[in-house]
Design an enzyme around this catalytic site. Structure first.
Site, PDB file in Angstrom:
ATOM      1  CE  LYS A 128      -1.652   2.252   3.441  1.00  0.00           C
ATOM      2  NZ  LYS A 128      -2.298   2.734   4.653  1.00  0.00           N
ATOM      3  CG  ASP A 182      -7.423   3.251   1.990  1.00  0.00           C
ATOM      4  OD1 ASP A 182      -8.250   2.663   1.244  1.00  0.00           O
ATOM      5  OD2 ASP A 182      -7.649   4.367   2.478  1.00  0.00           O
TER       6      ASP A 182
END
Ligand code: SF4
Length: 209
Positions: free
Chosen positions: A118, A137
C-alpha cells in the site's frame, strides 16, 4: 459482476479532480507521511507533518534524534512507538543502501521497514509518477468488497483481484476515488446507499443498514 468501468466513470463525475490528501514536497516526506497515515486520518497526519517536516529536513535528522523525541513528535498519529522505530530504521537503510534517496521501484521500497505494498504504491505514484499496482487502504478494502469486486479480505489478494478487472490507466485514481467515496458516502458503519451514485451497480446496496 457489475461493470467496474461504469463505476469508475460515475465516481469520476462525482469527485472531479481528486488528488492525494497528504501534504508533501519530496519523496521522503511522502514516504514518512504515508507511514504515519496507518490507522490515522490524513487530516491529522497533515497537522503533525506541518511541524515535523520543518524540524526533520534530512535523513540524518531522523537518525540523530533520539527515538523518544521522535515518538513525541508523531504521538498523535497513533502507534507512535512502532512508527518511530520504523522511520529511524528506514532512514539508516536509505543512507546505507540507497545513497540517501528514496528508491523508485516496488522491489526496493518493499525492503524498507514498515513499508508494504500500500505504502509503496502511494510513494511510487505520488512521488515518481509510476503506477505498479493499486493501493489498498481501509476504504478500498471495504468498498471493493461491498461492490462485489473481490471476495478477499487480505489487501494483497484484493489488489490482485482489482488489477485484473481495472484498466491500468485507472489504477491510481481508483484508490483516490474510493477513499473519497468512503469518507463521504460509503461509511464503515452506516453507508448512505440512498445517496450513492453506485447504488444501482452495488451488490450490497441497501442491505447494510
Ligand atoms: S450502494 Fe451502499 S454499500 Fe454500495 S457503494 Fe454505495 S454506499 Fe456503499
Amino acid at each position: 459482476m457489475a461493470d467496474v468501468n461504469e463505476m469508475i466513470t460515475l465516481l469520476k463525475k462525482e469527485y472531479p479532480g481528486v488528488k492525494i490528501a497528504l501534504h508533501y514536497s519530496d519523496p521522503l516526506e511522502l514516504l514518512i507521511a504515508t507511514i504515519l497515515s496507518a490507522q490515522c486520518t490524513d487530516k491529522q497526519v497533515n497537522e503533525v507533518t506541518k511541524n515535523l517536516f520543518k524540524k526533520y529536513r534530512t535523513l540524518q535528522d531522523y537518525i540523530k534524534t533520539p527515538q523518544e523525541e521522535l515518538e513525541k513528535d508523531i504521538y498523535s498519529t497513533g502507534f507512535y512507538r512502532n512508527k518511530a522505530k520504523n522511520i529511524k530504521e528506514l532512514s539508516k537503510l536509505l543512507v546505507n543502501e540507497f545513497d540517501s534517496k528514496v528508491p523508485d521501484t516496488m522491489e526496493a521500497l518493499l525492503t524498507l521497514p514498515g513499508v508494504a505494498r500500500k505504502t509503496a504504491n502511494i510513494v511510487l505514484s505520488g512521488a515518481f509518477g509510476k503506477i505498479d499496482g493499486i493501493a489498498v487502504d481501509t476504504h478500498v478494502k471495504r468498498i471493493a468488497f461491498r461492490l462485489g469486486l473481490t471476495a478477499n479480505t487480505n489487501p494483497e489478494k484484493i489488489e490482485k483481484d482489482l488489477m485484473k478487472i481495472i484498466p491500468k490507466n485507472d489504477w491510481d485514481i481508483f484508490t483516490l476515488l474510493l477513499i473519497h467515496h468512503g469518507r463521504k458516502v460509503c461509511n464503515a458503519r452506516k453507508p448512505l446507499c440512498g445517496e450513492c451514485v453506485l447504488n444501482k451497480l452495488c451488490k450490497s446496496a441497501f442491505t447494510l443498514g
